[in-house]
Design a protein around this motif. Sequence first.
Motif, PDB file in Angstrom:
ATOM      1  N   TRP A  38     -19.641  -4.124  30.750  1.00  0.00           N
ATOM      2  CA  TRP A  38     -19.957  -5.522  30.121  1.00  0.00           C
ATOM      3  C   TRP A  38     -19.703  -5.472  28.615  1.00  0.00           C
ATOM      4  O   TRP A  38     -20.259  -4.634  27.890  1.00  0.00           O
ATOM      5  N   HIS A  39     -18.529  -6.360  28.122  1.00  0.00           N
ATOM      6  CA  HIS A  39     -18.325  -6.317  26.807  1.00  0.00           C
ATOM      7  C   HIS A  39     -19.045  -7.627  26.188  1.00  0.00           C
ATOM      8  O   HIS A  39     -18.678  -8.794  26.676  1.00  0.00           O
ATOM      9  N   VAL A  40     -20.054  -7.615  25.219  1.00  0.00           N
ATOM     10  CA  VAL A  40     -20.494  -8.728  24.700  1.00  0.00           C
ATOM     11  C   VAL A  40     -20.596  -8.796  23.387  1.00  0.00           C
ATOM     12  O   VAL A  40     -21.020  -7.666  22.537  1.00  0.00           O
ATOM     13  N   ALA A  41     -20.307  -9.900  22.582  1.00  0.00           N
ATOM     14  CA  ALA A  41     -20.324 -10.002  21.236  1.00  0.00           C
ATOM     15  C   ALA A  41     -21.478 -10.841  20.854  1.00  0.00           C
ATOM     16  O   ALA A  41     -21.480 -12.132  21.217  1.00  0.00           O
ATOM     17  N   LYS A  47     -28.561 -10.610   6.463  1.00  0.00           N
ATOM     18  CA  LYS A  47     -29.207 -10.679   5.229  1.00  0.00           C
ATOM     19  C   LYS A  47     -29.752 -12.426   5.107  1.00  0.00           C
ATOM     20  O   LYS A  47     -28.930 -13.069   5.334  1.00  0.00           O
ATOM     21  N   ARG A  48     -30.874 -12.576   4.911  1.00  0.00           N
ATOM     22  CA  ARG A  48     -31.648 -13.741   4.870  1.00  0.00           C
ATOM     23  C   ARG A  48     -31.277 -14.281   3.653  1.00  0.00           C
ATOM     24  O   ARG A  48     -31.588 -13.556   2.717  1.00  0.00           O
ATOM     25  N   SER A  49     -30.878 -15.606   3.368  1.00  0.00           N
ATOM     26  CA  SER A  49     -30.831 -16.074   2.049  1.00  0.00           C
ATOM     27  C   SER A  49     -31.397 -17.565   1.973  1.00  0.00           C
ATOM     28  O   SER A  49     -31.844 -18.314   3.065  1.00  0.00           O
ATOM     29  N   ILE A  50     -31.680 -18.043   0.506  1.00  0.00           N
ATOM     30  CA  ILE A  50     -32.207 -19.300   0.535  1.00  0.00           C
ATOM     31  C   ILE A  50     -30.810 -20.144  -0.463  1.00  0.00           C
ATOM     32  O   ILE A  50     -30.918 -19.514  -1.379  1.00  0.00           O
ATOM     33  N   PRO A  51     -30.292 -21.086   0.232  1.00  0.00           N
ATOM     34  CA  PRO A  51     -30.608 -21.802   1.649  1.00  0.00           C
ATOM     35  C   PRO A  51     -30.063 -20.868   2.522  1.00  0.00           C
ATOM     36  O   PRO A  51     -29.295 -19.841   2.286  1.00  0.00           O
ATOM     37  N   ASP A  52     -30.401 -21.213   3.747  1.00  0.00           N
ATOM     38  CA  ASP A  52     -30.016 -20.204   4.797  1.00  0.00           C
ATOM     39  C   ASP A  52     -28.486 -20.392   5.157  1.00  0.00           C
ATOM     40  O   ASP A  52     -27.947 -19.720   5.947  1.00  0.00           O
ATOM     41  N   SER A  53     -28.015 -21.547   4.699  1.00  0.00           N
ATOM     42  CA  SER A  53     -26.415 -21.599   4.869  1.00  0.00           C
ATOM     43  C   SER A  53     -25.703 -20.441   4.152  1.00  0.00           C
ATOM     44  O   SER A  53     -24.476 -20.174   4.438  1.00  0.00           O
ATOM     45  N   MET A  54     -26.378 -19.567   3.203  1.00  0.00           N
ATOM     46  CA  MET A  54     -25.892 -18.733   2.758  1.00  0.00           C
ATOM     47  C   MET A  54     -26.209 -17.056   3.222  1.00  0.00           C
ATOM     48  O   MET A  54     -26.069 -16.213   2.776  1.00  0.00           O
ATOM     49  N   ASP A  55     -26.784 -17.265   4.472  1.00  0.00           N
ATOM     50  CA  ASP A  55     -27.282 -15.838   5.179  1.00  0.00           C
ATOM     51  C   ASP A  55     -25.788 -15.239   5.333  1.00  0.00           C
ATOM     52  O   ASP A  55     -25.034 -15.984   5.715  1.00  0.00           O
ATOM     53  N   ILE A  56     -26.106 -14.050   5.513  1.00  0.00           N
ATOM     54  CA  ILE A  56     -24.877 -13.084   5.814  1.00  0.00           C
ATOM     55  C   ILE A  56     -25.217 -12.719   7.237  1.00  0.00           C
ATOM     56  O   ILE A  56     -26.094 -12.232   7.957  1.00  0.00           O
ATOM     57  N   LEU A  57     -24.033 -13.129   8.131  1.00  0.00           N
ATOM     58  CA  LEU A  57     -23.859 -12.891   9.546  1.00  0.00           C
ATOM     59  C   LEU A  57     -22.845 -11.804   9.866  1.00  0.00           C
ATOM     60  O   LEU A  57     -21.873 -11.811   9.298  1.00  0.00           O
ATOM     61  N   ALA A  58     -23.454 -10.940  10.925  1.00  0.00           N
ATOM     62  CA  ALA A  58     -22.541  -9.821  11.470  1.00  0.00           C
ATOM     63  C   ALA A  58     -22.111 -10.065  12.733  1.00  0.00           C
ATOM     64  O   ALA A  58     -22.963 -10.370  13.705  1.00  0.00           O
ATOM     65  N   THR A  59     -20.820  -9.689  13.143  1.00  0.00           N
ATOM     66  CA  THR A  59     -20.609  -9.794  14.543  1.00  0.00           C
ATOM     67  C   THR A  59     -20.726  -8.456  15.158  1.00  0.00           C
ATOM     68  O   THR A  59     -20.074  -7.595  14.438  1.00  0.00           O
ATOM     69  N   TYR A  60     -21.297  -8.264  15.967  1.00  0.00           N
ATOM     70  CA  TYR A  60     -21.571  -6.870  16.669  1.00  0.00           C
ATOM     71  C   TYR A  60     -21.006  -6.870  18.069  1.00  0.00           C
ATOM     72  O   TYR A  60     -21.224  -7.987  18.814  1.00  0.00           O
ATOM     73  N   GLU A  61     -20.035  -5.915  18.676  1.00  0.00           N
ATOM     74  CA  GLU A  61     -19.760  -5.827  19.727  1.00  0.00           C
ATOM     75  C   GLU A  61     -20.432  -4.609  20.668  1.00  0.00           C
ATOM     76  O   GLU A  61     -20.731  -3.576  20.246  1.00  0.00           O
ATOM     77  N   VAL A  62     -21.132  -5.061  21.932  1.00  0.00           N
ATOM     78  CA  VAL A  62     -21.765  -4.192  22.656  1.00  0.00           C
ATOM     79  C   VAL A  62     -21.008  -3.828  24.030  1.00  0.00           C
ATOM     80  O   VAL A  62     -20.217  -4.724  24.659  1.00  0.00           O
ATOM     81  N   LEU A  63     -21.228  -2.606  24.510  1.00  0.00           N
ATOM     82  CA  LEU A  63     -20.813  -2.410  25.867  1.00  0.00           C
ATOM     83  C   LEU A  63     -21.890  -1.793  26.625  1.00  0.00           C
ATOM     84  O   LEU A  63     -22.635  -1.024  26.180  1.00  0.00           O
TER      85      LEU A  63
END
Length: 87
Positions: A38-41, A47-63
């Motif tokens: 199974w491959h899941v992204a 990183k949380r920021s204020i405002p939350d619209s500036m949060d940093i998101l990362a995409t991880y892929e899992v097998l």
Amino acid sequence: MTSLTVGKAVQKARKELVEVTGLETSSTISSSKDEAGWHVAVEMVEKRSIPDSMDILATYEVLLDDDGNLVEFSRKGMRKRTAVITD
């Protein structure tokens, strides 16, 4: 051998990522199954920021293997929450 459903594979991938990264999940991007497993992204909050619209998101892929065991994971990219993703 246990056969995972897509829903169980996604749940397992999200849980495993939280355990190994210590990050909070944001959303599931994709899932698929092939001969390797199974491959899941999943997007994680790097990183949380204020405002939350500036949060940093990362995409991880899992097998995951067919039994739902984590085989590998990797971070594929990062973006601000407000950034638009185009393919």
